[in-house]
Design an enzyme around this catalytic site. Sequence first.
Site, PDB file in Angstrom:
ATOM      1  N   HIS A  46       9.627  -0.153 -19.904  1.00  6.35           N
ATOM      2  CA  HIS A  46       8.637   1.338 -21.333  1.00  6.35           C
ATOM      3  C   HIS A  46       8.106   0.509 -22.373  1.00  6.35           C
ATOM      4  CE1 HIS A  46      10.904   4.320 -19.124  1.00  6.35           C
ATOM      5  NE2 HIS A  46      10.126   5.199 -19.363  1.00  6.35           N
ATOM      6  N   CYS A  95      -8.123  -0.691 -11.457  1.00  9.15           N
ATOM      7  CA  CYS A  95      -6.939  -1.390 -11.455  1.00  9.15           C
ATOM      8  C   CYS A  95      -8.086  -2.003 -13.638  1.00  9.15           C
ATOM      9  CB  CYS A  95      -6.272  -2.720 -11.360  1.00  9.15           C
ATOM     10  SG  CYS A  95      -5.718  -1.830  -9.313  1.00  9.15           S
ATOM     11  N   GLU A 111       4.733  -3.550  -6.767  1.00  8.40           N
ATOM     12  CA  GLU A 111       4.418  -2.737  -8.263  1.00  8.40           C
ATOM     13  C   GLU A 111       3.713  -1.236  -7.176  1.00  8.40           C
ATOM     14  OE1 GLU A 111      -0.412  -4.022  -8.719  1.00  8.40           O
ATOM     15  OE2 GLU A 111       0.654  -4.376 -10.472  1.00  8.40           O
TER      16      GLU A 111
HETATM   17  N1  LIG Z   1      -3.603  -9.258  -5.216  1.00  5.65           N
HETATM   18  C1  LIG Z   1      -3.279  -8.073  -6.016  1.00  5.65           C
HETATM   19  N2  LIG Z   1      -4.402  -6.583  -6.269  1.00  5.65           N
HETATM   20  C2  LIG Z   1      -4.274  -5.914  -6.676  1.00  5.65           C
HETATM   21  C3  LIG Z   1      -3.021  -5.853  -7.375  1.00  5.65           C
HETATM   22  C4  LIG Z   1      -2.442  -7.492  -8.135  1.00  5.65           C
HETATM   23  O1  LIG Z   1      -1.366  -6.884  -9.137  1.00  5.65           O
HETATM   24  N3  LIG Z   1      -2.396  -7.642  -7.125  1.00  5.65           N
HETATM   25  N4  LIG Z   1      -2.787  -5.021  -8.815  1.00  5.65           N
HETATM   26  C5  LIG Z   1      -3.321  -4.165  -9.196  1.00  5.65           C
HETATM   27  C6  LIG Z   1      -3.363  -2.719  -9.120  1.00  5.65           C
HETATM   28  O2  LIG Z   1      -2.887  -3.242 -10.500  1.00  5.65           O
HETATM   29  C7  LIG Z   1      -2.586  -1.727  -8.776  1.00  5.65           C
HETATM   30  O3  LIG Z   1      -1.085  -2.434  -8.690  1.00  5.65           O
HETATM   31  C8  LIG Z   1      -2.508  -0.884  -7.888  1.00  5.65           C
HETATM   32  O4  LIG Z   1      -2.604  -1.781  -6.076  1.00  5.65           O
HETATM   33  P1  LIG Z   1      -2.882  -0.553  -5.106  1.00  5.65           P
HETATM   34  O5  LIG Z   1      -2.059  -0.903  -4.406  1.00  5.65           O
HETATM   35  O6  LIG Z   1      -4.240  -0.553  -4.826  1.00  5.65           O
HETATM   36  O7  LIG Z   1      -2.802   0.874  -5.710  1.00  5.65           O
HETATM   37  P2  LIG Z   1      -2.504   2.157  -4.816  1.00  5.65           P
HETATM   38  O8  LIG Z   1      -2.301   3.479  -5.396  1.00  5.65           O
HETATM   39  O9  LIG Z   1      -4.113   2.577  -4.895  1.00  5.65           O
HETATM   40  O10 LIG Z   1      -2.013   2.159  -3.317  1.00  5.65           O
HETATM   41  P3  LIG Z   1      -2.456   2.928  -2.254  1.00  5.65           P
HETATM   42  O11 LIG Z   1      -0.905   2.447  -1.538  1.00  5.65           O
HETATM   43  O12 LIG Z   1      -2.901   1.542  -1.427  1.00  5.65           O
HETATM   44  O13 LIG Z   1      -2.781   3.814  -2.757  1.00  5.65           O
HETATM   45  C9  LIG Z   1      -4.746  -3.546  -7.850  1.00  5.65           C
HETATM   46  N5  LIG Z   1      -5.042  -4.797  -6.402  1.00  5.65           N
HETATM   47 ZN    ZN Z   2      -1.345  -1.492 -11.580  1.00  2.00          ZN
END
Ligand SMILES: Nc1nc2c(c(=O)[nH]1)N=C([C@H](O)[C@H](O)COP(=O)(O)OP(=O)(O)OP(=O)(O)O)CN2
Ligand code: ZN
Length: 160
Positions: free
Chosen positions: A76, A26, A131
């Site tokens: 956007h 991220c 998210e």
């Molecule tokens: N507690 C938080 N952890 C993370 C955040 C956040 O806002 N709060 N944000 C991110 C990244 O911005 C992004 O959202 C990635 O998240 P993640 O769930 O790891 O995304 P994936 O596509 O890898 O999800 P899977 O479903 O596990 O493939 C990171 N962490």
């Molecule tokens: Zn993100």
Amino acid sequence: MMGEVSVCKIFTFDSAHQLVGHKGKCSNLHGHTYKLEVVLKGKPLVGEGHSDEGFVIDFSDIKATVQESLLDHLDHAFLAMGNEPVLETLVNTGSKVALLSFRTTVENMSAYIAYRLKQASLPLYSVKLWETPTSWAEVLAADIPDEGPSYRLYGGCDCE
Ligand SMILES: Nc1nc2c(c(=O)[nH]1)N=C([C@H](O)[C@H](O)COP(=O)(O)OP(=O)(O)OP(=O)(O)O)CN2
Ligand SMILES: [Zn+2]
């Protein structure tokens, strides 16, 4: 409270962000299709012949308020804390930027959204912000201090 009912309206918006300093992926510039669940709570209107009889609030009024007070600004857009290396280029090339001045985690975003919707005078109960399809944060309106969310601000927001 007795007689109260919760109603929910769901929105989506697309935004980009970058968590500078994050230990994982991220830290890269990337985007999300956010899903936002706005829950309002109140007593359905009792008023014979009134357009809103039986409504806590008309869904179309929720939509208009959320759109104007929030989504027009975020959809956007690049959601900026202010420290992103790409920010200056985006501003100089006329790209849409929402300068939020906090780290744009889903926790902070949901607190910000709850605060904005409270300020818009909606009878807010909670917001849940997805998210990704597997990651969300939820904030209860009652947990937002009157002076605003407790995240650290790094500057001024361009949304006031
Ligand atoms: N507690 C938080 N952890 C993370 C955040 C956040 O806002 N709060 N944000 C991110 C990244 O911005 C992004 O959202 C990635 O998240 P993640 O769930 O790891 O995304 P994936 O596509 O890898 O999800 P899977 O479903 O596990 O493939 C990171 N962490
Ligand atoms: Zn993100």
